[in-house]
Design an enzyme around this catalytic site. Structure first.
Site, PDB file in Angstrom:
ATOM      1  N   SER A   1       0.646   8.953   1.414  1.00 54.93           N
ATOM      2  CA  SER A   1       2.052   9.040   1.005  1.00 54.93           C
ATOM      3  C   SER A   1       2.998   9.452   2.125  1.00 54.93           C
ATOM      4  CB  SER A   1       2.200  10.008  -0.166  1.00 54.93           C
ATOM      5  OG  SER A   1       1.864   9.362  -1.379  1.00 54.93           O
TER       6      SER A   1
ATOM      7  N   LYS B   1       5.960   7.285   2.893  1.00 51.05           N
ATOM      8  CA  LYS B   1       7.266   7.443   2.241  1.00 51.05           C
ATOM      9  C   LYS B   1       8.324   7.971   3.202  1.00 51.05           C
ATOM     10  CE  LYS B   1       5.568   8.190  -2.512  1.00 51.05           C
ATOM     11  NZ  LYS B   1       4.116   8.164  -2.333  1.00 51.05           N
TER      12      LYS B   1
ATOM     13  N   SER C   1       6.712  12.987  -4.442  1.00 50.85           N
ATOM     14  CA  SER C   1       5.876  11.887  -3.961  1.00 50.85           C
ATOM     15  C   SER C   1       5.822  10.765  -4.998  1.00 50.85           C
ATOM     16  CB  SER C   1       4.462  12.374  -3.620  1.00 50.85           C
ATOM     17  OG  SER C   1       3.832  11.459  -2.725  1.00 50.85           O
TER      18      SER C   1
END
Length: 473
Positions: free
Chosen positions: A117, A120, A304
């Site tokens: 993640s 991101k 997230s």
């Protein structure tokens, strides 16, 4: 909560109150690091590490100085190599000084790895740059092709709620109940009395709603859902909905919820919601607008949120005049961060959230993304810093940094987490004990015992940076 838990939380809050003042200095120029480059130190202990006397607001790091000593590369290497040593997987890492960009530590930092993640960060950086932190996204009711028809058109707000608009919320800044009340008033003013038909226009995005690079098991588990340009609760059935029960057609789910809201507002609605468009020049009947892009970026980084990240990626594509598809999104994110100075050599993006197979990003590239949020004079980018979870207190770091080995980093480390079954990452920033702002990225792959077992290592590494008086003297 137990007495012990309350005590730990109080300690962490005290440590974090000053850290909350770190992320942005909206009046600083050039950017976040202006006072670092030109101010004089007023204390031997950095402001971000002093015990606070009052609840802080988001502001600049006015007490940092260019005279603060840089950590010794040798001392950092000794400490971080020990923290990241493992025979269970493979760590890469980069630490750099935010003010100068000087690299202070690299552990195979240019090697492409699975970022989880932490990807991101790239999506958020691209969204803030191309869309602007202050941009809001409309959800609009248009007059349809007949006098008794309506078209609900989505423009990228995936954080709609069924209730009234809440001006203080991010999830639900735009509410369908408010949109329905506006619509009912407009219909009454126009003298429309008969049953109205409702269609949804979800044509903003193109291509498959499900990225073929997402594993079927992740989709089934509710880690992600088909991507549409309007959705309730980030593509969930309700605020507390079970992930596995995500709607498989968020656009029609929004349409059904809006039909219910219209009925509650006194509008007679014909059964069924279809797909359709209103045509060029259609009259706007009602409209609600989302939280700002900056606020949504903060939310997606704190939580997230895969769905919101994927929507942001497609909006980046459209802003970059590329198709609003999964492929258009990854292409646009990569080209945007490259134009901002991130070295994209070896970078491969297959989605915008880090969930898909085939993503390859280096620790150096992730550190560069954080450094841009900190040092670039574009104030919009600083929303990305505000979104980084605080160790031990917020978001995906809220339950970490609570043991003896990492407690010293609680309230000081701010970083984006990333977790897959065998991979994990942590990228962010910290003010060290000498008053130097350090940007870091730790990426670990191939942990055969699972990524959870490796979290203490990356948390310990970031804690070392927070407590570092590593001048080598």
């Amino acid at each position: 909560m137990s007495r012990t838990s309350k005590t730990v939380t109080a300690v962490l809050l005290a440590a974090a109150l000053a850290a909350l003042a770190v992320p942005v200095g909206l009046n600083l120029a050039p950017g976040f690091l202006a006072d670092i480059r030109g101010g004089a130190a007023t204390t031997s202990v950095p402001a971000a590490q002093q015990e606070p006397t009052a609840l802080a607001t988001l502001g600049g790091i006015s007490a940092l100085s260019q005279d603060a000593p840089l950590p010794s590369k040798e001392a950092l290497a000794t400490a971080l190599d020990a923290a990241l040593a493992t025979d269970k997987g493979d760590f890469t890492a980069v630490v750099q000084d935010a003010a100068t960009g000087q690299e202070l530590y690299s552990r195979n930092g240019t090697a492409a790895r699975i970022p989880a993640s932490n990807l991101k960060l790239l999506t958020s950086l691209a969204a803030l740059k191309t869309l602007g932190a202050g941009t809001t996204l409309p959800t609009t009711v248009l007059a349809g092709p007949t006098p008794s028809s309506l078209v609900l058109r989505g423009a990228g707000d995936s954080l709609l709620t069924a209730g009234p608009s809440d001006p203080a919320a991010v999830v639900g800044r735009a509410g369908l109940a408010t949109l329905a009340q506006q619509t009912a008033a407009a219909l009454a003013a126009a003298g429309t009395t008969g049953p109205v038909t409702l269609a949804v226009d979800d044509t903003l995005f193109t291509g498959p709603a499900l990225n073929p690079k997402w594993l079927e098991g992740d989709v089934d588990a509710g880690e992600i859902a088909p991507i549409y340009p309007m959705a309730l609760y980030g593509g969930r059935p309700d605020p507390a909905g079970a992930p596995a029960l995500r709607p498989q057609d968020s656009a029609l789910s929004v349409g059904a919820a809006f039909a219910d809201a219209l009925s509650a507002a006194g509008v007679q609605v014909a059964p069924g919601v279809s797909r359709g468009t209103a045509g060029d020049g259609a009259r706007t009947v009602a409209e609600v607008r989302s939280a700002t892009v900056g606020e949504q970026v903060e939310y997606l980084l704190q939580q997230s949120d895969n769905y919101v990240a994927e929507v942001m990626g497609r909006l980046v594509a459209l802003a970059a005049h590329e198709p609003g598809s999964a492929e258009g999104a990854t292409s646009a994110v990569r080209s945007t961060v490259a134009s901002m100075g991130v070295n994209t050599d070896g970078m491969v993006l297959t989605d915008c959230s880090g969930l898909a197979e085939g993503n390859w990003v280096s620790a150096q590239q992730l550190a560069q993304a954080v450094a841009l949020m900190a040092a670039d004079p574009d104030e919009d980018l600083r929303a990305g810093l505000r979104g980084l979870p605080i160790a031990g207190l917020s978001g995906t770091l809220g339950e970490r940094y609570r043991d003896a080995a990492t407690l010293a980093g609680a309230g000081l480390v701010r970083a984006k987490t990333g977790t897959l079954n065998e991979d994990l990452s942590l990228s962010g920033y910290v003010v060290d004990a000498d008053g130097r702002l350090l940007v870091f990225s730790f990426v670990g792959n191939s942990f055969k015992d699972g990524s959870a077992a490796a979290k203490p290592a990356v948390d310990a590494a970031a804690t070392i940076l927070a407590g570092c008086g590593c001048t080598g003297s």
